[in-house]
Design a protein around this motif. Structure first.
Motif, mmCIF file in Angstrom:
data_model
loop_
_atom_site.group_PDB
_atom_site.id
_atom_site.type_symbol
_atom_site.label_atom_id
_atom_site.label_comp_id
_atom_site.label_asym_id
_atom_site.label_seq_id
_atom_site.Cartn_x
_atom_site.Cartn_y
_atom_site.Cartn_z
ATOM 1 N N GLU A 180 -5.245 -2.773 11.142
ATOM 2 C CA GLU A 180 -4.243 -1.870 11.711
ATOM 3 C C GLU A 180 -3.316 -1.367 10.602
ATOM 4 O O GLU A 180 -2.296 -1.991 10.308
ATOM 5 C CB GLU A 180 -3.448 -2.585 12.801
ATOM 6 C CG GLU A 180 -2.423 -1.697 13.484
ATOM 7 C CD GLU A 180 -2.992 -0.339 13.851
ATOM 8 O OE1 GLU A 180 -2.726 0.635 13.126
ATOM 9 O OE2 GLU A 180 -3.720 -0.264 14.852
ATOM 10 N N PRO A 181 -3.658 -0.236 9.969
ATOM 11 C CA PRO A 181 -2.903 0.261 8.806
ATOM 12 C C PRO A 181 -1.447 0.604 9.100
ATOM 13 O O PRO A 181 -0.631 0.640 8.168
ATOM 14 C CB PRO A 181 -3.686 1.505 8.384
ATOM 15 C CG PRO A 181 -5.066 1.296 8.920
ATOM 16 C CD PRO A 181 -4.871 0.563 10.209
ATOM 17 N N LEU A 182 -1.078 0.875 10.348
ATOM 18 C CA LEU A 182 0.292 1.256 10.666
ATOM 19 C C LEU A 182 1.119 0.091 11.209
ATOM 20 O O LEU A 182 2.245 0.287 11.656
ATOM 21 C CB LEU A 182 0.302 2.408 11.676
ATOM 22 C CG LEU A 182 -0.210 3.752 11.151
ATOM 23 C CD1 LEU A 182 -0.317 4.766 12.276
ATOM 24 C CD2 LEU A 182 0.694 4.285 10.045
ATOM 25 N N ARG A 183 0.608 -1.099 11.136
ATOM 26 C CA ARG A 183 1.314 -2.282 11.641
ATOM 27 C C ARG A 183 2.279 -2.784 10.570
ATOM 28 O O ARG A 183 1.878 -3.354 9.560
ATOM 29 C CB ARG A 183 0.298 -3.359 12.010
ATOM 30 C CG ARG A 183 0.898 -4.624 12.630
ATOM 31 C CD ARG A 183 -0.219 -5.599 12.925
ATOM 32 N NE ARG A 183 0.238 -6.879 13.423
ATOM 33 C CZ ARG A 183 0.420 -7.178 14.710
ATOM 34 N NH1 ARG A 183 0.192 -6.270 15.640
ATOM 35 N NH2 ARG A 183 0.821 -8.389 15.084
ATOM 36 N N GLU A 184 3.573 -2.601 10.790
ATOM 37 C CA GLU A 184 4.542 -2.931 9.745
ATOM 38 C C GLU A 184 4.574 -4.423 9.446
ATOM 39 O O GLU A 184 4.734 -4.828 8.286
ATOM 40 C CB GLU A 184 5.940 -2.451 10.128
ATOM 41 C CG GLU A 184 6.957 -2.723 9.013
ATOM 42 C CD GLU A 184 8.309 -2.096 9.275
ATOM 43 O OE1 GLU A 184 8.417 -0.857 9.163
ATOM 44 O OE2 GLU A 184 9.248 -2.843 9.589
ATOM 45 N N ALA A 192 5.331 -9.917 1.164
ATOM 46 C CA ALA A 192 5.805 -11.285 0.970
ATOM 47 C C ALA A 192 4.933 -12.043 -0.030
ATOM 48 O O ALA A 192 5.442 -12.842 -0.830
ATOM 49 C CB ALA A 192 5.825 -12.022 2.306
ATOM 50 N N VAL A 193 3.624 -11.791 -0.008
ATOM 51 C CA VAL A 193 2.748 -12.453 -0.972
ATOM 52 C C VAL A 193 3.072 -11.985 -2.388
ATOM 53 O O VAL A 193 3.210 -12.793 -3.314
ATOM 54 C CB VAL A 193 1.263 -12.168 -0.657
ATOM 55 C CG1 VAL A 193 0.369 -12.869 -1.683
ATOM 56 C CG2 VAL A 193 0.907 -12.643 0.741
ATOM 57 N N ALA A 224 14.504 -1.831 8.612
ATOM 58 C CA ALA A 224 15.384 -2.601 7.731
ATOM 59 C C ALA A 224 14.772 -3.955 7.382
ATOM 60 O O ALA A 224 15.059 -4.511 6.317
ATOM 61 C CB ALA A 224 16.742 -2.789 8.403
ATOM 62 N N ARG A 225 13.920 -4.473 8.248
ATOM 63 C CA ARG A 225 13.266 -5.756 7.962
ATOM 64 C C ARG A 225 12.427 -5.664 6.693
ATOM 65 O O ARG A 225 12.504 -6.541 5.826
ATOM 66 C CB ARG A 225 12.391 -6.171 9.133
ATOM 67 C CG ARG A 225 11.564 -7.430 8.875
ATOM 68 C CD ARG A 225 10.490 -7.629 9.918
ATOM 69 N NE ARG A 225 9.623 -8.751 9.588
ATOM 70 C CZ ARG A 225 8.475 -9.015 10.199
ATOM 71 N NH1 ARG A 225 8.058 -8.215 11.185
ATOM 72 N NH2 ARG A 225 7.744 -10.040 9.840
ATOM 73 N N LEU A 226 11.622 -4.619 6.576
ATOM 74 C CA LEU A 226 10.763 -4.476 5.405
ATOM 75 C C LEU A 226 11.574 -4.121 4.170
ATOM 76 O O LEU A 226 11.399 -4.720 3.102
ATOM 77 C CB LEU A 226 9.696 -3.413 5.671
ATOM 78 C CG LEU A 226 8.729 -3.109 4.517
ATOM 79 C CD1 LEU A 226 8.070 -4.383 3.998
ATOM 80 C CD2 LEU A 226 7.668 -2.106 4.966
ATOM 81 N N PHE A 230 13.599 -6.740 -0.278
ATOM 82 C CA PHE A 230 13.870 -6.497 -1.693
ATOM 83 C C PHE A 230 15.360 -6.694 -1.949
ATOM 84 O O PHE A 230 16.130 -5.738 -1.996
ATOM 85 C CB PHE A 230 13.455 -5.075 -2.088
ATOM 86 C CG PHE A 230 11.993 -4.789 -1.860
ATOM 87 C CD1 PHE A 230 11.077 -4.950 -2.882
ATOM 88 C CD2 PHE A 230 11.545 -4.361 -0.619
ATOM 89 C CE1 PHE A 230 9.728 -4.689 -2.678
ATOM 90 C CE2 PHE A 230 10.200 -4.102 -0.401
ATOM 91 C CZ PHE A 230 9.291 -4.275 -1.438
ATOM 92 N N PRO A 231 15.813 -7.937 -2.083
ATOM 93 C CA PRO A 231 17.256 -8.206 -2.143
ATOM 94 C C PRO A 231 17.935 -7.679 -3.397
ATOM 95 O O PRO A 231 19.145 -7.473 -3.392
ATOM 96 C CB PRO A 231 17.328 -9.740 -2.104
ATOM 97 C CG PRO A 231 15.994 -10.191 -2.627
ATOM 98 C CD PRO A 231 15.022 -9.167 -2.162
#
Length: 244
Positions: A180-184, A192-193, A224-226, A230-231
């Motif tokens: 699913e390419p559009l699944r955020e 995360a990896v 905003a989650r994604l 990147f803090p």
């Protein structure tokens, strides 16, 4: 002797001496029971033969059952008015379901799956459920299993990151993105990896690629989650990730 019913990629019934030839109507009956475990004769007949009279549907079901009983190891058993797969028939869908539910269930304090969890490698290589079959009851099961697999792959990737198994974690996340390419949430797992391996450039590159895809396909921006993964970076006026 145990038989194996495979419903992913294509229908196959495997016996002790290799694949068993099963006619089309009998394939549909076995597939339905493989997915639903048991059902009354009326439900099976009405579901598998919806465009004929009830009498004709029950006649087709009786014929399919008779043909299956002729086998040395019948795959279907009857308990009164209820039909079941025989106890000696295992189903690949059950393996996926057990593994997926274990992976998406609660972890222990170390972040690991419960002891005795089934292997999850099949999640990475599994195909679609009965591709080419267009019955309505298959469409529902296909979507259910697709969602279950996606959640399990994301959870598997996260667990593998915690164990430091980055290559396998990346494989699980990439498999999820491919489905699913559009699944955020799948892209979050992949980012995360990269961040766990301190591959910040790879993480940013993937973020920007997903951002372009999301804008082109849906006219949306990443959540905003994604972006918040990147803090040490901020987005400029154009939405790009840049150094502070």
């Amino acid at each position: 002797m145990t038989s194996r019913l495979r419903l992913f990629d294509a229908f196959r019934l495997e016996g002790a001496n290799g694949n068993v030839t099963v006619p089309a109507n009998e394939q549909r009956l076995l597939a339905y029971l493989g997915l639903h475990k048991h059902a009354t004769r009326s439900v099976v007949a009405g579901t598998l033969w919806p465009d004929v009279t009830e009498e004709h549907a029950h006649g087709s079901l009786r014929t399919a059952l008779w043909r299956l009983r002729r086998a040395r190891q019948p795959a279907v058993r009857a308990d009164g008015d209820t039909l079941h797969l025989s106890q000696g028939v295992s189903v690949d869908v059950d393996d996926l379901t057990r593994a997926a539910l274990c992976l998406t269930g609660p972890a222990d304090d170390t972040g690991e799956a419960p002891a005795g969890a089934p292997p999850a490698l099949g999640l990475l290589a599994g195909g679609d459920l009965l591709p080419g079959w267009d019955e309505e009851w298959i469409g529902f099961e296909r979507e259910r299993l697709r969602q279950l697999r996606l959640h399990a792959l994301e959870s598997l990737s996260a667990r593998l990151v915690r164990r430091g198994c980055y290559a396998h974690a990346l494989e699980a996340a990439l498999r999820c993105v491919a489905i699913e390419p559009l699944r955020e949430s799948a892209h979050c797992a992949l980012v995360a990896v990269h961040l766990a391996e301190h591959n910040v450039v790879e993480a940013i590159r993937h973020y920007e690629s997903f951002r372009r895809l999301l804008r082109e396909e849906l006219g949306l921006e990443p959540s905003a989650r994604l972006t918040g993964m990147f803090p040490h970076r901020v987005r400029d006026a154009g939405g790009e990730l840049t150094r502070r």
